[in-house]
Scaffold this motif. Structure first.
Motif, PDB file in Angstrom:
ATOM      1  N   GLU A 126      -6.790  25.731  14.123  1.00 18.89           N
ATOM      2  CA  GLU A 126      -6.665  24.458  15.581  1.00 18.89           C
ATOM      3  C   GLU A 126      -6.078  25.046  16.687  1.00 18.89           C
ATOM      4  N   TRP A 127      -5.789  24.382  17.564  1.00 20.19           N
ATOM      5  CA  TRP A 127      -5.231  24.461  19.176  1.00 20.19           C
ATOM      6  C   TRP A 127      -4.196  25.021  19.349  1.00 20.19           C
ATOM      7  N   ARG A 128      -3.814  26.123  20.117  1.00 14.15           N
ATOM      8  CA  ARG A 128      -2.605  26.022  20.533  1.00 14.15           C
ATOM      9  C   ARG A 128      -2.191  26.719  22.290  1.00 14.15           C
ATOM     10  N   LEU A 129      -1.248  26.759  23.030  1.00 16.07           N
ATOM     11  CA  LEU A 129      -1.664  26.822  23.648  1.00 16.07           C
ATOM     12  C   LEU A 129      -1.601  28.783  24.021  1.00 16.07           C
ATOM     13  N   THR A 130      -1.847  29.625  24.772  1.00 14.64           N
ATOM     14  CA  THR A 130      -2.261  30.887  24.658  1.00 14.64           C
ATOM     15  C   THR A 130      -1.461  31.029  25.610  1.00 14.64           C
ATOM     16  N   GLU A 131      -0.289  30.338  26.361  1.00 13.33           N
ATOM     17  CA  GLU A 131       0.986  31.674  26.557  1.00 13.33           C
ATOM     18  C   GLU A 131       2.110  30.266  26.167  1.00 13.33           C
ATOM     19  N   ARG A 132       3.292  31.019  25.846  1.00 23.59           N
ATOM     20  CA  ARG A 132       4.233  30.066  25.239  1.00 23.59           C
ATOM     21  C   ARG A 132       3.908  28.929  24.265  1.00 23.59           C
ATOM     22  N   PRO A 133       3.072  28.648  23.760  1.00 23.84           N
ATOM     23  CA  PRO A 133       3.187  27.335  22.604  1.00 23.84           C
ATOM     24  C   PRO A 133       4.781  26.545  22.520  1.00 23.84           C
ATOM     25  N   TRP A 134       4.964  27.614  22.466  1.00 22.28           N
ATOM     26  CA  TRP A 134       6.195  26.456  21.689  1.00 22.28           C
ATOM     27  C   TRP A 134       7.124  25.608  22.835  1.00 22.28           C
ATOM     28  N   ARG A 135       6.151  25.897  23.789  1.00 23.03           N
ATOM     29  CA  ARG A 135       6.514  24.435  24.759  1.00 23.03           C
ATOM     30  C   ARG A 135       6.261  23.240  24.566  1.00 23.03           C
ATOM     31  N   LEU A 136       5.452  22.962  23.738  1.00 19.47           N
ATOM     32  CA  LEU A 136       4.468  21.446  23.820  1.00 19.47           C
ATOM     33  C   LEU A 136       4.153  21.470  22.318  1.00 19.47           C
ATOM     34  N   PRO A 137       4.934  19.946  21.760  1.00 20.91           N
ATOM     35  CA  PRO A 137       4.464  19.712  20.523  1.00 20.91           C
ATOM     36  C   PRO A 137       2.849  18.790  21.486  1.00 20.91           C
ATOM     37  N   GLN A 138       2.574  19.277  20.279  1.00 20.01           N
ATOM     38  CA  GLN A 138       0.768  18.307  20.135  1.00 20.01           C
ATOM     39  C   GLN A 138       0.836  17.786  19.220  1.00 20.01           C
ATOM     40  N   THR A 139       0.848  17.644  17.899  1.00 20.95           N
ATOM     41  CA  THR A 139       0.726  16.684  17.161  1.00 20.95           C
ATOM     42  C   THR A 139       1.968  16.860  15.961  1.00 20.95           C
ATOM     43  N   TYR A 140       2.297  15.370  15.231  1.00 20.16           N
ATOM     44  CA  TYR A 140       3.130  15.859  14.099  1.00 20.16           C
ATOM     45  C   TYR A 140       2.788  15.262  12.860  1.00 20.16           C
ATOM     46  N   THR A 141       3.166  15.231  11.975  1.00 20.69           N
ATOM     47  CA  THR A 141       2.774  14.732  10.388  1.00 20.69           C
ATOM     48  C   THR A 141       4.609  13.773  10.050  1.00 20.69           C
ATOM     49  N   LEU A 142       4.051  13.116   9.774  1.00 14.24           N
ATOM     50  CA  LEU A 142       4.779  11.966   8.995  1.00 14.24           C
ATOM     51  C   LEU A 142       4.730  11.320   7.704  1.00 14.24           C
ATOM     52  N   GLN A 143       5.727  11.188   6.899  1.00 14.29           N
ATOM     53  CA  GLN A 143       6.018  10.915   5.789  1.00 14.29           C
ATOM     54  C   GLN A 143       6.624   9.641   5.768  1.00 14.29           C
ATOM     55  N   ALA A 144       6.623   8.354   4.489  1.00 15.34           N
ATOM     56  CA  ALA A 144       7.836   7.282   4.658  1.00 15.34           C
ATOM     57  C   ALA A 144       6.887   6.671   2.792  1.00 15.34           C
ATOM     58  N   ASP A 162      -9.610  20.518  20.765  1.00 15.78           N
ATOM     59  CA  ASP A 162      -9.205  21.402  22.631  1.00 15.78           C
ATOM     60  C   ASP A 162      -7.846  20.397  23.315  1.00 15.78           C
ATOM     61  N   SER A 163      -7.232  20.044  23.337  1.00 18.08           N
ATOM     62  CA  SER A 163      -6.187  19.109  24.778  1.00 18.08           C
ATOM     63  C   SER A 163      -6.139  19.575  25.893  1.00 18.08           C
ATOM     64  N   LEU A 164      -5.999  20.830  25.976  1.00 15.88           N
ATOM     65  CA  LEU A 164      -6.099  21.330  27.179  1.00 15.88           C
ATOM     66  C   LEU A 164      -6.813  21.969  27.513  1.00 15.88           C
ATOM     67  N   PRO A 165      -7.850  22.057  27.879  1.00 12.42           N
ATOM     68  CA  PRO A 165      -9.150  22.987  28.088  1.00 12.42           C
ATOM     69  C   PRO A 165      -8.340  23.772  28.896  1.00 12.42           C
ATOM     70  N   GLY A 166      -9.089  25.421  28.943  1.00  9.16           N
ATOM     71  CA  GLY A 166      -8.469  26.332  29.213  1.00  9.16           C
ATOM     72  C   GLY A 166      -7.390  27.115  29.468  1.00  9.16           C
ATOM     73  N   ALA A 220       1.470  11.967  27.118  1.00  7.81           N
ATOM     74  CA  ALA A 220       2.218  11.919  28.471  1.00  7.81           C
ATOM     75  C   ALA A 220       2.213  12.887  29.563  1.00  7.81           C
ATOM     76  N   VAL A 221       1.459  14.075  28.478  1.00  7.90           N
ATOM     77  CA  VAL A 221       0.876  15.275  29.664  1.00  7.90           C
ATOM     78  C   VAL A 221      -0.470  14.767  30.738  1.00  7.90           C
ATOM     79  N   ASP A 222      -0.251  15.463  31.810  1.00 10.78           N
ATOM     80  CA  ASP A 222      -1.703  15.082  32.350  1.00 10.78           C
ATOM     81  C   ASP A 222      -2.482  16.757  32.336  1.00 10.78           C
ATOM     82  N   GLU A 223      -3.543  16.695  31.560  1.00  6.59           N
ATOM     83  CA  GLU A 223      -4.286  17.322  30.885  1.00  6.59           C
ATOM     84  C   GLU A 223      -5.367  17.878  32.200  1.00  6.59           C
ATOM     85  N   THR A 224      -5.791  17.844  33.472  1.00 10.88           N
ATOM     86  CA  THR A 224      -6.988  17.777  33.725  1.00 10.88           C
ATOM     87  C   THR A 224      -6.297  19.078  35.389  1.00 10.88           C
ATOM     88  N   ARG A 225      -4.700  19.094  35.426  1.00  8.40           N
ATOM     89  CA  ARG A 225      -4.236  19.632  36.391  1.00  8.40           C
ATOM     90  C   ARG A 225      -5.072  21.003  36.503  1.00  8.40           C
TER      91      ARG A 225
END
Length: 286
Positions: free
Chosen positions: A265-283, A252-256, A176-181
């Motif tokens: 794996e790729w994580r936000l350089t600044e405060r990566p806890w702001r954004l969940p990028q993937t999830y693993t689910l079992q059912a 790299d979902s948010l280049p730069g 849902a995030v705009d990655e091009t800003r």
């Protein structure tokens, strides 16, 4: 192989399956040749596993002897990885060009994997209903589907009672995030919840390193909220056994704005806890 999309009346050229399949067909060879998919390493090292499967090994558990199907398997690197872990695998995808690469990988590595061409919604028509211990779906699959409830019904139909779904997927919040800003802000621009109307994109590139030029660049995508995914599975007769959100993704979902971590794996350089990028689910099917 059978592709049920080709049965019955012809669909209009703007049908999402026609557009999306053309895009994947166009990019299959470039993906197989890219360093990100590491096809040559698969051939050279019998113990090598895809980064996606390796990331989830602590959650995947022992799959030895399980009969598994990988839905939307693309060029088969995750499928072959599960085979190397001991599962008896079938891969399904709607792209014939992707499956040609998957079969080539299987032949080069000596992996006894069956690959079937069909749209994921048509999987019960071409696979063994109720015959699988494991349904696996990897990252970047669900966004191509307009109806998450229909997908959950397919999963339930394929699983035997007690069989399980293993899913790792891009988080709907990331999608849902705009990655091009250019200002670096994380702004919610696109739908979080599933909508009838697709998000229509015109993109000439792809998510791997390549010099290839592509001609089929229009695609249709949908987002599916985390609650929508879980509820669809519950209503289809599965019970949730695990849900983990991750602040990283294998691309790299948010280049730069990101850096690679110790897992590759790729994580936000600044405060990566702001954004969940993937999830693993079992059912598990009840």
């Amino acid at each position: 192989m059978t592709d049920n999309d080709d049965k019955g009346p012809a669909r209009p050229a703007t049908d999402y399956r026609t557009l999306n399949r053309a895009s994947w067909d166009d990019r299959a060879a470039a993906h197989a040749a890219s360093p990100e998919y590491a096809v040559a390493r698969f051939a050279a090292d019998p113990a090598y596993l895809s980064e996606v499967v390796r990331f989830d090994l602590p959650r995947l558990g022992d799959v030895t002897g399980l009969r598994g199907v990988h839905l939307q398997c693309h060029i088969g690197t995750d499928t072959v990885s599960l085979h190397r872990l001991g599962a008896r695998m079938t891969g399904l995808d709607f792209s014939g060009f992707s499956l040609a690469q998957a079969r080539s990988l299987s032949a080069r590595t000596g992996a006894a994997v069956d690959f079937v061409q069909a749209d994921v919604y048509d999987a019960p028509d071409v696979l063994d209903v109720g015959g699988f211990d494991l349904v696996y779906t990897g990252i970047g699959a669900l966004c191509w589907l307009p109806d998450i409830r229909r997908w959950a019904e397919v999963v339930a139909t394929l699983l035997r009672p007690g069989g399980r779904l293993f899913l790792r997927e891009g988080h709907p919040m990331l999608r849902a995030v705009d990655e091009t800003r250019p200002d670096g802000l994380l702004v919610v621009e696109y739908p979080y919840f599933e909508r009838t109307e697709p998000m229509v994109w015109e993109e000439g590139g792809t998510y791997v390193s390549t010099d290839a030029t592509f001609t089929n660049n229009t695609v249709h995508e949908w987002n599916h909220g985390l609650g929508e995914v879980v509820t669809a599975l519950l209503d289809a007769g599965l019970e949730l056994t695990m849900l983990c959100e991750h602040d990283s993704a294998p691309w790299d979902s948010l280049p730069g704005r990101q850096a690679r971590d110790d897992h590759g794996e790729w994580r936000l350089t600044e405060r990566p806890w702001r954004l969940p990028q993937t999830y693993t689910l079992q059912a598990r099917r009840r």
